[in-house]
Design an enzyme around this catalytic site. Structure first.
Site, PDB file in Angstrom:
ATOM      1  N   ASP A 145      42.752   4.238   3.670  1.00 15.73           N
ATOM      2  CA  ASP A 145      42.014   4.999   2.656  1.00 15.73           C
ATOM      3  C   ASP A 145      42.160   4.355   1.273  1.00 15.73           C
ATOM      4  O   ASP A 145      43.278   4.240   0.754  1.00 15.73           O
ATOM      5  CB  ASP A 145      42.589   6.432   2.677  1.00 15.73           C
ATOM      6  CG  ASP A 145      41.720   7.422   1.938  1.00 15.73           C
ATOM      7  OD1 ASP A 145      40.807   7.002   1.208  1.00 15.73           O
ATOM      8  OD2 ASP A 145      41.981   8.626   2.097  1.00 15.73           O
ATOM      9  N   GLY A 184      31.993   5.111   1.687  1.00 13.37           N
ATOM     10  CA  GLY A 184      30.653   4.533   1.746  1.00 13.37           C
ATOM     11  C   GLY A 184      30.303   3.623   0.588  1.00 13.37           C
ATOM     12  O   GLY A 184      29.158   3.158   0.475  1.00 13.37           O
ATOM     13  N   ASP A 205      34.290  13.270   0.995  1.00 14.84           N
ATOM     14  CA  ASP A 205      34.939  14.204   1.924  1.00 14.84           C
ATOM     15  C   ASP A 205      34.038  15.382   2.287  1.00 14.84           C
ATOM     16  O   ASP A 205      33.400  15.986   1.429  1.00 14.84           O
ATOM     17  CB  ASP A 205      36.226  14.757   1.301  1.00 14.84           C
ATOM     18  CG  ASP A 205      37.301  13.685   1.195  1.00 14.84           C
ATOM     19  OD1 ASP A 205      36.980  12.497   1.356  1.00 14.84           O
ATOM     20  OD2 ASP A 205      38.457  14.057   0.931  1.00 14.84           O
TER      21      ASP A 205
HETATM   22  C1  GLA Z   1      40.854  11.224   1.016  1.00  9.29           C
HETATM   23  C2  GLA Z   1      40.156  11.080   2.368  1.00  9.29           C
HETATM   24  C3  GLA Z   1      40.426  12.323   3.199  1.00  9.29           C
HETATM   25  C4  GLA Z   1      41.930  12.501   3.371  1.00  9.29           C
HETATM   26  C5  GLA Z   1      42.617  12.558   2.016  1.00  9.29           C
HETATM   27  C6  GLA Z   1      44.124  12.531   2.154  1.00  9.29           C
HETATM   28  O1  GLA Z   1      40.311  12.252   0.260  1.00  9.29           O
HETATM   29  O2  GLA Z   1      38.784  10.891   2.202  1.00  9.29           O
HETATM   30  O3  GLA Z   1      39.790  12.233   4.459  1.00  9.29           O
HETATM   31  O4  GLA Z   1      42.429  11.436   4.140  1.00  9.29           O
HETATM   32  O5  GLA Z   1      42.236  11.453   1.209  1.00  9.29           O
HETATM   33  O6  GLA Z   1      44.783  12.489   0.916  1.00  9.29           O
END
Ligand code: GLA
Length: 379
Positions: A145, A184, A205
Site C-alpha cells: 500500500d 489507481g 477506499d
Molecule cells: C489504505 C488502503 C485500505 C487499507 C488501509 C489500511 O487506506 O486503501 O484498503 O489497507 O490503508 O491502513
C-alpha cells in the site's frame, strides 16, 4: 518388454505434462481481509477464529481461501533490521501454520514507504529483508500500500518501486500473490502487470454505503482489456454483510464484482453471518461467473439513464449478463442478444432465483427493483 513399453508410455505422458506450476491468481483471488470490518482491532485470536469460521461456514468450500491481515500488525525492527510483529500478533509463523492447517492461505500487508497508512512500520529500504521474513513465516499474499511512499519517492517512481518488491518476493522462491494498492494513480492498470502485480486497486477506499459501492463499481467500465489470468483489476474489497446496505444492494455489489472478475475478498465478520449474508457470499452460480476460467472482465453494453446492461464473456461461448437498476424506482430492463453479437434463441438462467427462464429469442427483459440486479447466464 511389457515393462519397457509401460515405462516408455509413462515417460511420454510426463514429458507432455506442463513444465510450470499453475499460474498464481489464474482466477481472481478469493478470501477474506481484516480491514473493512475490524480495521485496527485485529489480532491473532480473531484471525484464528476467522479461519475456523471460513471452514465451518462453508466459505472455504465456496472458494474463499486467503485470510489477509491488513494494516496494524507491525511493530519496529530488531538490531538486524528484521521487522517485528506487535503484541497483537505474538507469533506470525505459528499463526500461518494454524491457517495452513485448515487448508487456507495467509496474507499480510505493508507499504513501500517508511510508514503504512495507519502509521505502522513500512518496508522502505528493507524490501528484500521483509520479503524473506514473509516467506519464512509462510506468507502467501502481500498487499503493498503506497501510503507514505510519496514522502520518499516521486509518483513516476511507482512502477519501479512496485517492481522492486515483486522481484524480492520472487527471489524468495515462495509463490506469493502480489496485490498493488495505490488507488489507481497514473493508470496502474497499464503497468501493474509489468511491475509484477497479480492485482491492483483501481480506486480509492470503498465504504459500506450504496453511494460508495455504486460509484466505484460502475466506474470500472473500460478497464476490461487490462484484466486476465494472473493479473486483475481490483475495485476494492467486499462490504457484504457489514450492515450499511440492504440485502438487495449487497446482491448488486456481489453481482457487479463478479461481472468485473474482481478479487472476492469478504470484508465482514464471518464468525457472525446472517443467512442472507451467507446466501449472497456463497451463491455458487454467481461465484462461477467471477471465477470463470476464460478470465474476461465484463463491461457495459447498454445504458438508459440509471438502467445498465453489463455482459461478461465466459468459457465455452456462454455469457453472463447483469441487468442493473441504479435508480430509485422499479424498472424494466432488456438485454438484446445483438449487443452480445448473438443471434437467434438462447437459454437463459436467473442466477439469484436459481431458475431457468427458457429459450429466449432476440432479447430478454426483466423487472428490476430499485438498486437491484437480475443476473443471468446465457447459453
Ligand atoms: C489504505 C488502503 C485500505 C487499507 C488501509 C489500511 O487506506 O486503501 O484498503 O489497507 O490503508 O491502513
Amino acid at each position: 518388454m511389457k515393462r519397457y513399453l509401460w515405462s516408455a508410455a509413462v515417460c511420454a505422458l510426463l514429458s507432455h505434462a506442463p513444465a510450470v506450476a499453475q499460474e498464481l491468481a489464474a482466477t481472481p483471488p478469493m478470501g477474506w481481509n481484516s480491514w473493512n470490518h475490524f480495521a485496527a482491532k485485529i489480532d491473532d485470536k480473531t484471525v484464528r477464529e476467522i479461519a475456523d469460521a471460513l471452514v465451518s461456514s462453508g466459505l472455504k468450500d465456496a472458494g474463499y481461501i486467503y485470510i489477509n491481515i491488513d494494516d496494524t500488525w507491525e511493530s519496529d525492527r530488531d538490531a538486524q533490521g528484521n521487522i517485528r510483529t506487535n503484541s497483537k500478533f505474538p507469533d506470525m509463523k505459528a499463526l500461518a501454520d494454524y491457517v495452513h492447517s485448515k487448508g487456507l492461505k495467509i496474507g499480510i500487508y505493508s507499504s513501500p514507504g517508511p510508514k503504512t497508512c495507519a502509521k505502522y512500520e513500512g518496508s522502505y529500504q528493507h524490501e528484500v529483508q521483509d520479503a524473506k521474513t514473509y516467506a519464512a513465516w509462510g506468507i502467501d499474499y502481500l498487499k503493498y500500500d503506497w501510503c507514505s511512499a510519496g514522502r520518499v519517492y516521486q509518483r513516476s517512481d511507482m512502477p519501479r518501486v512496485y517492481k522492486q518488491m515483486s522481484d524480492a518476493l520472487k527471489a524468495t522462491g515462495r509463490p506469493i500473490v502480489y496485490s498493488l494498492c495505490q488507488y489507481g494513480i497514473d493508470k496502474v492498470w497499464e503497468w501493474g502487470a509489468e511491475s509484477g502485480g497479480n492485482l491492483w486497486r483501481t480506486t480509492g477506499d470503498i465504504s459500506d454505503r450504496w453511494k460508495s459501492m455504486d460509484a466505484i463499481g460502475f466506474k470500472q467500465n473500460g478497464l476490461e482489456k487490462f484484466a486476465g489470468p494472473g493479473h486483475w483489476n481490483d475495485p476494492d474489497m467486499l462490504e457484504v454483510g457489514n450492515g450499511g446496505m440492504t440485502a438487495m444492494e449487497y446482491r448488486t455489489h456481489m453481482s457487479l464484482w463478479c461481472m468485473l472478475a474482481a478479487p472476492l475478498l469478504a470484508g465482514n465478520d464471518v464468525r457472525n453471518m446472517s443467512d442472507e449474508t451467507k446466501e449472497i457470499l456463497m451463491n455458487r452460480e454467481v461465484i462461477a461467473i467471477d471465477q470463470d476460467k476464460l478470465g474476461k472482465q465484463g463491461y457495459r453494453v447498454a445504458q438508459d439513464g440509471t438502467n445498465e446492461v453489463w455482459a461478461k464473456p465466459l468459457a465455452g461461448g456462454e455469457w453472463a449478463v447483469g441487468l442493473f437498476n441504479r435508480g430509485p424506482q422499479t424498472s424494466k430492463i432488456t438485454v438484446q442478444w445483438k449487443d452480445l453479437n448473438l443471434t437467434g434463441k438462447h437459454h437463459v438462467r436467473d442466477l439469484w432465483a436459481h431458475q431457468d427462464r427458457g429459450k429466449q429469442k432476440d432479447r430478454f427483459s426483466a423487472e428490476v427493483l430499485s438498486h437491484g440486479v437480475v443476473l443471468l447466464r446465457v447459453k
